[in-house]
Design an enzyme around this catalytic site. Sequence first.
Site, PDB file in Angstrom:
ATOM      1  N   LYS A 247       0.830  -1.213   0.000  1.00 51.23           N
ATOM      2  CA  LYS A 247       0.000   0.000   0.000  1.00 51.23           C
ATOM      3  C   LYS A 247       0.861   1.259   0.000  1.00 51.23           C
ATOM      4  O   LYS A 247       0.686   2.160  -0.819  1.00 51.23           O
ATOM      5  CB  LYS A 247      -0.926   0.000   1.222  1.00 51.23           C
ATOM      6  CG  LYS A 247      -1.619   1.307   1.478  1.00 51.23           C
ATOM      7  CD  LYS A 247      -2.593   1.682   0.384  1.00 51.23           C
ATOM      8  CE  LYS A 247      -3.132   3.091   0.588  1.00 51.23           C
ATOM      9  NZ  LYS A 247      -4.097   3.475  -0.434  1.00 51.23           N
ATOM     10  N   CYS A 301      -3.212  10.972   0.260  1.00 52.74           N
ATOM     11  CA  CYS A 301      -2.442   9.726   0.096  1.00 52.74           C
ATOM     12  C   CYS A 301      -1.004   9.981  -0.354  1.00 52.74           C
ATOM     13  O   CYS A 301      -0.050   9.627   0.321  1.00 52.74           O
ATOM     14  CB  CYS A 301      -3.097   8.856  -0.978  1.00 52.74           C
ATOM     15  SG  CYS A 301      -4.720   8.316  -0.589  1.00 52.74           S
TER      16      CYS A 301
HETATM   17  N1  SAJ Z   1      -0.894  14.587 -10.029  1.00 50.31           N
HETATM   18  C1  SAJ Z   1       0.057  15.180 -10.863  1.00 50.31           C
HETATM   19  N2  SAJ Z   1       0.424  14.524 -11.992  1.00 50.31           N
HETATM   20  C2  SAJ Z   1      -0.102  13.307 -12.325  1.00 50.31           C
HETATM   21  C3  SAJ Z   1      -1.052  12.724 -11.448  1.00 50.31           C
HETATM   22  C4  SAJ Z   1      -1.445  13.382 -10.307  1.00 50.31           C
HETATM   23  O1  SAJ Z   1       0.550  16.279 -10.601  1.00 50.31           O
HETATM   24  O2  SAJ Z   1       0.251  12.774 -13.369  1.00 50.31           O
HETATM   25  C5  SAJ Z   1      -1.273  15.279  -8.791  1.00 50.31           C
HETATM   26  C6  SAJ Z   1      -2.757  15.586  -8.703  1.00 50.31           C
HETATM   27  O3  SAJ Z   1      -3.033  16.850  -9.257  1.00 50.31           O
HETATM   28  C7  SAJ Z   1      -2.994  15.570  -7.184  1.00 50.31           C
HETATM   29  C8  SAJ Z   1      -1.998  14.532  -6.684  1.00 50.31           C
HETATM   30  O4  SAJ Z   1      -1.010  14.393  -7.713  1.00 50.31           O
HETATM   31  O5  SAJ Z   1      -2.688  16.833  -6.619  1.00 50.31           O
HETATM   32  C9  SAJ Z   1      -2.602  13.168  -6.360  1.00 50.31           C
HETATM   33  O6  SAJ Z   1      -3.353  12.789  -7.478  1.00 50.31           O
HETATM   34  P1  SAJ Z   1      -3.889  11.237  -7.633  1.00 50.31           P
HETATM   35  O7  SAJ Z   1      -4.448  11.127  -9.013  1.00 50.31           O
HETATM   36  O8  SAJ Z   1      -2.827  10.308  -7.230  1.00 50.31           O
HETATM   37  O9  SAJ Z   1      -5.154  11.176  -6.666  1.00 50.31           O
HETATM   38  P2  SAJ Z   1      -5.241  10.673  -5.149  1.00 50.31           P
HETATM   39  O10 SAJ Z   1      -4.372  11.481  -4.276  1.00 50.31           O
HETATM   40  O11 SAJ Z   1      -6.680  10.611  -4.815  1.00 50.31           O
HETATM   41  O12 SAJ Z   1      -4.624   9.187  -5.197  1.00 50.31           O
HETATM   42  C10 SAJ Z   1      -5.458   8.079  -4.998  1.00 50.31           C
HETATM   43  C11 SAJ Z   1      -4.559   6.988  -4.532  1.00 50.31           C
HETATM   44  N3  SAJ Z   1      -5.407   5.897  -4.139  1.00 50.31           N
HETATM   45  C12 SAJ Z   1      -5.159   5.320  -2.945  1.00 50.31           C
HETATM   46  O13 SAJ Z   1      -4.273   5.645  -2.206  1.00 50.31           O
HETATM   47  C13 SAJ Z   1      -6.089   4.231  -2.588  1.00 50.31           C
HETATM   48  C14 SAJ Z   1      -3.621   6.531  -5.635  1.00 50.31           C
HETATM   49  O14 SAJ Z   1      -2.973   5.316  -5.235  1.00 50.31           O
HETATM   50  C15 SAJ Z   1      -4.356   6.229  -6.903  1.00 50.31           C
HETATM   51  O15 SAJ Z   1      -3.411   5.929  -7.940  1.00 50.31           O
HETATM   52  C16 SAJ Z   1      -5.171   7.444  -7.293  1.00 50.31           C
HETATM   53  O16 SAJ Z   1      -6.092   7.733  -6.224  1.00 50.31           O
HETATM   54  C17 SAJ Z   1      -5.977   7.109  -8.529  1.00 50.31           C
HETATM   55  O17 SAJ Z   1      -5.825   7.844  -9.498  1.00 50.31           O
HETATM   56  O18 SAJ Z   1      -6.692   6.126  -8.477  1.00 50.31           O
END
Ligand code: SAJ
Length: 468
Positions: A247, A301
């Site tokens: 995780k 996360c």
């Molecule tokens: N972000 C970037 N560039 C990217 C992707 C994301 O700058 O290419 C930024 C987003 O703007 C945000 C942050 O990163 O500020 C996190 O984005 P995220 O898409 O990872 O969203 P989270 O934080 O909700 O991550 C969750 C996580 N799920 C769990 O921990 C169960 C992550 O493991 C998943 O990959 C993600 O959701 C998902 O997209 O499913």
Amino acid sequence: MTPTQSQAMSLATQSKARVLSPQVKKQLEERIRTKTARLGVVGLGYVGIPLAARFAEEGFQVTGFDINPEKVESLNAGQYPMQGEEPGMPELVAQVVQDKKFYSSTDPDVLKGLDIIFIVVDTPLDKSSYPPKLSLINLEKACQTIGERLKSGMMVVTESTLAPLTNELLIVPILEEKSNLTAGVDFALVHCPERVMPGLLLERLTNMTRIVGGINPESSELAISLYAHIVHGELKPTNLLVAEITKTGENAYRDMEIAFANELAQICEEYGANFWEVRECINSIPLRNVHKAGAGVGGHCIPKDPWLFIGHLNQFHSQLIPAARAVNDYMPVHMKELLADGLREAGVDLSMKPRIAVLGSSYLENSDDTRDTPTQAFLEALRKWGIYLDIVVQDPYVQEYKHKTWQEAVRKADAVVIMVAHRQYQEIKPDELKRLMRGKVVIDGRNVIDKQACRNAGLIYKGVGNTV
Ligand code: SAJ
């Protein structure tokens, strides 16, 4: 708590000797199969509420426990108490409460006499020091509360995100000391880390593959038969430690992938190339997946889990994980630098309190969730800059900033800074921006607006990875 390698090894070795007593196994098997197992969920948040509601929907009797009376009151009134649009959640909570299948309380004694208890409390970081330390007080309290009420024949499942070794070094000792029982023998113990995504809680809970790590194989098997009632995705059996490393590791990995994109963007800025074109070219061969560079990495996360991932290490010194965190935490500061460059290029007199319109306050597009949002760090960077600025923040989802439209926010602004790729911002037309603004600087943190269209409209455009 810094385990020595030998201490961890001895616990891991010990757990091999833990075989679930046959009558405990038989009783849990029967109650899970017939859905007569009485379930408890400790921690009613983004993860705990959907978990409780889904098991209740499948016919289990579920009791929720939380220390927050307002949340408990809302739930018992059949209302979904969390922020944000969660498709299906309000209706599901109303249904299972009305069916008297889900009841919540702030009284820990409601946990007495249950068969299976889920620990779903948050595991925040103590950011008062660097690197941030684990803050396990919520988890310790939950384990004490449960341990005092634990009886032989029960199962304890942790869904909270845990630093590797936490089960064996904190959870097992507290549960055993408080109950005088032996984990894995008198009660089953499992770590099944949550894999949710705000905005998609029910969908992810139902369809994502889950890692089911037991203190012994019998515990994993029992938990798999339990989760099979609500999870249609794959249920992968493993042990406690692998589940904890998976995780925190899967999110540390994502943080590192995003950090590469953010460094590549700054490399492209200096070389004078367009990051988005380079990204497309790199991703045109198999086994590459350059992520999106942006204004920063927020949420509950990704900024946290990498620190949990390495939090209990004693000998190995990780270089990659802290470096990725530093790269991503720097991006809001980089946005301030792009803004300073743009204002300078536009010849804006910084002593005249320039108006800056900041579009986007949540951490993720089309969401109202502001936890650990890069916008907060960006505003902090502006404060540290020490220039008097007239700052207007707008966000169509966040309560505090949704009263203005983006058009109203950019009116008479000297610069517009886009921090989040909300769908409302995808429609922004450069000509309309130029007409509404006093100045002409556009800083694009999420590749939302077309650079050439901005320049054709007489605007100065600087995007992350896309400045020339
Ligand atoms: N972000 C970037 N560039 C990217 C992707 C994301 O700058 O290419 C930024 C987003 O703007 C945000 C942050 O990163 O500020 C996190 O984005 P995220 O898409 O990872 O969203 P989270 O934080 O909700 O991550 C969750 C996580 N799920 C769990 O921990 C169960 C992550 O493991 C998943 O990959 C993600 O959701 C998902 O997209 O499913």
